[in-house]
Motif scaffolding. Structure first.
Motif, PDB file in Angstrom:
ATOM      1  N   ASP A 130       3.553 -12.162  12.988  1.00  0.00           N
ATOM      2  CA  ASP A 130       3.379 -12.424  11.570  1.00  0.00           C
ATOM      3  C   ASP A 130       2.460 -13.630  11.421  1.00  0.00           C
ATOM      4  OD1 ASP A 130       3.718 -12.091   8.865  1.00  0.00           O
ATOM      5  OD2 ASP A 130       5.417 -13.482   8.770  1.00  0.00           O
ATOM      6  N   MET A 131       1.562 -13.599  10.443  1.00  0.00           N
ATOM      7  CA  MET A 131       0.568 -14.657  10.293  1.00  0.00           C
ATOM      8  C   MET A 131       0.459 -15.060   8.828  1.00  0.00           C
ATOM      9  SD  MET A 131      -2.359 -13.008  12.790  1.00  0.00           S
ATOM     10  CE  MET A 131      -3.229 -14.538  13.210  1.00  0.00           C
ATOM     11  N   THR A 132       0.245 -16.347   8.602  1.00  0.00           N
ATOM     12  CA  THR A 132      -0.014 -16.857   7.260  1.00  0.00           C
ATOM     13  C   THR A 132      -1.508 -16.748   6.984  1.00  0.00           C
ATOM     14  OG1 THR A 132       1.850 -18.392   7.379  1.00  0.00           O
ATOM     15  CG2 THR A 132       0.137 -18.865   5.748  1.00  0.00           C
ATOM     16  N   VAL A 133      -1.867 -16.240   5.805  1.00  0.00           N
ATOM     17  CA  VAL A 133      -3.274 -16.035   5.459  1.00  0.00           C
ATOM     18  C   VAL A 133      -3.687 -17.077   4.424  1.00  0.00           C
ATOM     19  CG1 VAL A 133      -5.003 -14.409   4.605  1.00  0.00           C
ATOM     20  CG2 VAL A 133      -3.033 -13.574   5.929  1.00  0.00           C
ATOM     21  N   VAL A 134      -4.747 -17.816   4.749  1.00  0.00           N
ATOM     22  CA  VAL A 134      -5.236 -18.887   3.878  1.00  0.00           C
ATOM     23  C   VAL A 134      -6.700 -18.608   3.554  1.00  0.00           C
ATOM     24  CG1 VAL A 134      -5.548 -21.375   3.618  1.00  0.00           C
ATOM     25  CG2 VAL A 134      -3.698 -20.494   5.064  1.00  0.00           C
ATOM     26  N   ALA A 135      -7.056 -18.703   2.281  1.00  0.00           N
ATOM     27  CA  ALA A 135      -8.444 -18.489   1.854  1.00  0.00           C
ATOM     28  C   ALA A 135      -9.044 -19.790   1.349  1.00  0.00           C
ATOM     29  CB  ALA A 135      -8.521 -17.425   0.772  1.00  0.00           C
ATOM     30  N   THR A 136     -10.302 -20.015   1.702  1.00  0.00           N
ATOM     31  CA  THR A 136     -11.017 -21.189   1.246  1.00  0.00           C
ATOM     32  C   THR A 136     -12.478 -20.813   1.062  1.00  0.00           C
ATOM     33  OG1 THR A 136     -11.340 -23.568   1.652  1.00  0.00           O
ATOM     34  CG2 THR A 136     -11.582 -22.095   3.542  1.00  0.00           C
ATOM     35  N   GLY A 137     -13.299 -21.766   0.674  1.00  0.00           N
ATOM     36  CA  GLY A 137     -14.725 -21.499   0.537  1.00  0.00           C
ATOM     37  C   GLY A 137     -15.163 -21.394  -0.912  1.00  0.00           C
ATOM     38  N   GLY A 138     -16.486 -21.396  -1.098  1.00  0.00           N
ATOM     39  CA  GLY A 138     -17.067 -21.489  -2.428  1.00  0.00           C
ATOM     40  C   GLY A 138     -16.727 -20.358  -3.368  1.00  0.00           C
ATOM     41  N   VAL A 139     -16.531 -19.137  -2.861  1.00  0.00           N
ATOM     42  CA  VAL A 139     -16.261 -18.010  -3.761  1.00  0.00           C
ATOM     43  C   VAL A 139     -14.868 -17.430  -3.549  1.00  0.00           C
ATOM     44  CG1 VAL A 139     -18.682 -17.393  -4.022  1.00  0.00           C
ATOM     45  CG2 VAL A 139     -17.365 -16.377  -2.164  1.00  0.00           C
ATOM     46  N   ALA A 140     -14.009 -18.144  -2.834  1.00  0.00           N
ATOM     47  CA  ALA A 140     -12.656 -17.635  -2.581  1.00  0.00           C
ATOM     48  C   ALA A 140     -11.890 -17.403  -3.872  1.00  0.00           C
ATOM     49  CB  ALA A 140     -11.893 -18.601  -1.679  1.00  0.00           C
ATOM     50  N   HIS A 172      -8.641 -24.943  -1.574  1.00  0.00           N
ATOM     51  CA  HIS A 172     -10.041 -25.341  -1.722  1.00  0.00           C
ATOM     52  C   HIS A 172     -10.350 -26.674  -1.050  1.00  0.00           C
ATOM     53  CE1 HIS A 172     -10.449 -21.931  -4.385  1.00  0.00           C
ATOM     54  NE2 HIS A 172      -9.400 -22.351  -5.076  1.00  0.00           N
ATOM     55  N   ASP A 173      -9.318 -27.391  -0.583  1.00  0.00           N
ATOM     56  CA  ASP A 173      -9.540 -28.679   0.081  1.00  0.00           C
ATOM     57  C   ASP A 173      -9.375 -28.594   1.595  1.00  0.00           C
ATOM     58  OD1 ASP A 173      -9.960 -30.051  -2.346  1.00  0.00           O
ATOM     59  OD2 ASP A 173      -7.799 -30.199  -2.668  1.00  0.00           O
ATOM     60  N   LEU A 174      -9.256 -27.385   2.114  1.00  0.00           N
ATOM     61  CA  LEU A 174      -8.949 -27.217   3.530  1.00  0.00           C
ATOM     62  C   LEU A 174     -10.020 -27.833   4.438  1.00  0.00           C
ATOM     63  CD1 LEU A 174      -7.381 -24.135   5.186  1.00  0.00           C
ATOM     64  CD2 LEU A 174      -9.492 -25.021   6.146  1.00  0.00           C
ATOM     65  N   THR A 175     -11.291 -27.598   4.111  1.00  0.00           N
ATOM     66  CA  THR A 175     -12.372 -28.099   4.969  1.00  0.00           C
ATOM     67  C   THR A 175     -12.420 -29.622   4.973  1.00  0.00           C
ATOM     68  OG1 THR A 175     -13.663 -26.089   4.555  1.00  0.00           O
ATOM     69  CG2 THR A 175     -14.842 -27.978   5.441  1.00  0.00           C
ATOM     70  N   LEU A 176     -12.286 -30.232   3.803  1.00  0.00           N
ATOM     71  CA  LEU A 176     -12.302 -31.697   3.753  1.00  0.00           C
ATOM     72  C   LEU A 176     -11.101 -32.284   4.482  1.00  0.00           C
ATOM     73  CD1 LEU A 176     -13.511 -32.617   0.151  1.00  0.00           C
ATOM     74  CD2 LEU A 176     -14.722 -32.899   2.314  1.00  0.00           C
ATOM     75  N   ARG A 177      -9.951 -31.621   4.382  1.00  0.00           N
ATOM     76  CA  ARG A 177      -8.773 -32.082   5.112  1.00  0.00           C
ATOM     77  C   ARG A 177      -9.033 -32.058   6.611  1.00  0.00           C
ATOM     78  NH1 ARG A 177      -5.375 -28.166   4.111  1.00  0.00           N
ATOM     79  NH2 ARG A 177      -5.016 -28.900   1.996  1.00  0.00           N
ATOM     80  N   GLY A 178      -9.679 -30.999   7.077  1.00  0.00           N
ATOM     81  CA  GLY A 178      -9.999 -30.901   8.495  1.00  0.00           C
ATOM     82  C   GLY A 178     -10.992 -31.948   8.943  1.00  0.00           C
ATOM     83  N   LEU A 179     -12.011 -32.196   8.128  1.00  0.00           N
ATOM     84  CA  LEU A 179     -13.005 -33.220   8.479  1.00  0.00           C
ATOM     85  C   LEU A 179     -12.376 -34.599   8.585  1.00  0.00           C
ATOM     86  CD1 LEU A 179     -16.345 -32.576   6.534  1.00  0.00           C
ATOM     87  CD2 LEU A 179     -16.051 -32.850   8.993  1.00  0.00           C
ATOM     88  N   LEU A 180     -11.519 -34.935   7.624  1.00  0.00           N
ATOM     89  CA  LEU A 180     -10.862 -36.241   7.651  1.00  0.00           C
ATOM     90  C   LEU A 180      -9.972 -36.378   8.877  1.00  0.00           C
ATOM     91  CD1 LEU A 180     -10.312 -38.948   6.243  1.00  0.00           C
ATOM     92  CD2 LEU A 180      -8.473 -37.813   4.962  1.00  0.00           C
ATOM     93  N   HIS A 234      -4.249 -25.884  10.356  1.00  0.00           N
ATOM     94  CA  HIS A 234      -3.094 -26.156  11.211  1.00  0.00           C
ATOM     95  C   HIS A 234      -2.298 -27.350  10.711  1.00  0.00           C
ATOM     96  CE1 HIS A 234      -0.609 -26.323  14.752  1.00  0.00           C
ATOM     97  NE2 HIS A 234      -1.018 -27.542  15.036  1.00  0.00           N
ATOM     98  N   MET A 235      -2.958 -28.303  10.075  1.00  0.00           N
ATOM     99  CA  MET A 235      -2.256 -29.459   9.530  1.00  0.00           C
ATOM    100  C   MET A 235      -1.318 -29.077   8.392  1.00  0.00           C
ATOM    101  SD  MET A 235      -5.115 -32.401   9.216  1.00  0.00           S
ATOM    102  CE  MET A 235      -3.917 -33.425   8.352  1.00  0.00           C
ATOM    103  N   ALA A 236      -1.699 -28.067   7.613  1.00  0.00           N
ATOM    104  CA  ALA A 236      -0.996 -27.795   6.361  1.00  0.00           C
ATOM    105  C   ALA A 236      -0.024 -26.628   6.410  1.00  0.00           C
ATOM    106  CB  ALA A 236      -2.022 -27.546   5.247  1.00  0.00           C
ATOM    107  N   TYR A 237      -0.220 -25.705   7.366  1.00  0.00           N
ATOM    108  CA  TYR A 237       0.569 -24.473   7.349  1.00  0.00           C
ATOM    109  C   TYR A 237       1.175 -24.196   8.719  1.00  0.00           C
ATOM    110  CZ  TYR A 237      -2.278 -24.104   3.186  1.00  0.00           C
ATOM    111  OH  TYR A 237      -2.906 -24.374   1.994  1.00  0.00           O
ATOM    112  N   LYS A 238       2.328 -23.564   8.720  1.00  0.00           N
ATOM    113  CA  LYS A 238       3.046 -23.302   9.960  1.00  0.00           C
ATOM    114  C   LYS A 238       2.632 -21.958  10.562  1.00  0.00           C
ATOM    115  CE  LYS A 238       7.192 -25.887   8.583  1.00  0.00           C
ATOM    116  NZ  LYS A 238       8.660 -25.815   8.346  1.00  0.00           N
ATOM    117  N   GLY A 239       2.855 -21.859  11.873  1.00  0.00           N
ATOM    118  CA  GLY A 239       2.699 -20.589  12.556  1.00  0.00           C
ATOM    119  C   GLY A 239       1.252 -20.176  12.747  1.00  0.00           C
ATOM    120  N   PRO A 240       1.040 -19.010  13.324  1.00  0.00           N
ATOM    121  CA  PRO A 240      -0.325 -18.493  13.468  1.00  0.00           C
ATOM    122  C   PRO A 240      -0.953 -18.262  12.097  1.00  0.00           C
ATOM    123  CG  PRO A 240       1.231 -17.205  14.787  1.00  0.00           C
ATOM    124  CD  PRO A 240       2.040 -18.091  13.898  1.00  0.00           C
ATOM    125  N   LEU A 241      -2.250 -18.478  12.018  1.00  0.00           N
ATOM    126  CA  LEU A 241      -2.957 -18.373  10.743  1.00  0.00           C
ATOM    127  C   LEU A 241      -4.139 -17.421  10.843  1.00  0.00           C
ATOM    128  CD1 LEU A 241      -3.371 -22.186   9.905  1.00  0.00           C
ATOM    129  CD2 LEU A 241      -1.463 -20.708   9.252  1.00  0.00           C
TER     130      LEU A 241
END
Length: 257
Positions: free
Chosen positions: A214-224, A239-247, A118-125
């Motif tokens: 309409d939705m924005t699709v974001v992929a993350t994780g070890g094998v994305a 690939h930094d989405l989880t760390l961004r959320g934690l911070l 939600h910090m990085a992308y607009k609209g429903p995800l």
């Protein structure tokens, strides 16, 4: 410095933030029997190798989906950094609504991803996290987490195929050049890889149809990264989405205290 720990079922990520940037990241296999002292020795060696002071860590935030390991991660922070760690789902402030029937069942990793997305992308995800499991999370335009879908991860599926079928070997997961395999290995690789692309594309389409926007699709994780270039249904690989959320959860929690 902030120590952020993101623990999944297969791997655990340790990352160091110096107040401005993420300056180091290390992964280790998730082992429920590893003690706080073992974590400390491992982390001390890595920090020293990279020129960081172990004693400079002055705070800690943890996201874990492995309850058996959480005790020792807490002890690591308490014993070696003299800090009670912030634990997602326990003593942290998310700043988003959890809109499912039983909010207590929401996985910490999925909530962290919702905040980071939600910090990085607009609209429903739709956030796809590819790890031990492949999760599809719906995040509303206002950041609220609205549930989603969970499927077995691609590595888990390949492992199950090898273990359950006596004549099928263990093979590496990779994008095959052809759909029609000409031997057992390429046939398995095709079925698993392109089968997962099909699963991803189908669930994206059905989630969008059911959600009605309409939705924005974001992929993350070890094998994305396996799926980069294999489908046009994913808008961003982050690939930094989880760390961004934690911070961000850490900062929101501090601002409330």
């Amino acid at each position: 410095m902030l120590l952020a720990i993101e623990q999944g079922n297969t791997n655990t990520l340790f990352a160091i933030h110096d107040g401005k940037d993420w300056v180091a990241q290390w992964r280790t296999a998730t082992e429920t029997t590893r003690t706080a002292d073992e974590y400390a020795v491992w982390l001390y060696q890595l920090l020293t190798m990279h020129g960081f002071d172990f004693k400079a860590i002055d705070d800690c935030i943890i996201s874990s989906v492995v309850p058996q390991s959480l005790f020792n991660l807490r002890k690591l922070a308490q014993r070696y950094f003299q800090k009670t760690p912030y634990v997602v789902g326990d003593n942290t402030f998310l700043g988003i609504e959890v809109r499912i029937e039983k909010p207590s069942e929401a996985g910490a990793d999925r909530l962290v991803n919702a905040v980071g997305g939600h910090m990085a992308y607009k609209g429903p995800l739709i956030i796809i996290d590819s790890g031990t499991a492949t999760t599809f999370d719906v995040v509303a335009a206002d950041g609220g987490w609205e549930g989603g879908a969970i499927a077995p991860g691609i590595n888990l599926s390949m492992q199950a195929l090898h273990q359950a079928a006596a004549k099928l070997p263990r093979v590496a997961i990779e994008k095959p050049a052809r759909i029609i395999g000409k031997d057992t290995v390429t046939a398995m690789q095709s079925g698993i890889f392109w089968g997962y692309v099909g699963l991803i594309e189908y669930l994206i389409a059905q989630i969008k149809a059911e959600y009605g926007h309409d939705m924005t699709v974001v992929a993350t994780g070890g094998v994305a990264s396996l799926f980069e270039g294999a489908t046009d249904r994913i808008d961003h690989f982050d690939h930094d989405l989880t760390l961004r959320g934690l911070l961000e959860i850490y900062r929101r929690t501090l601002s409330r205290n």
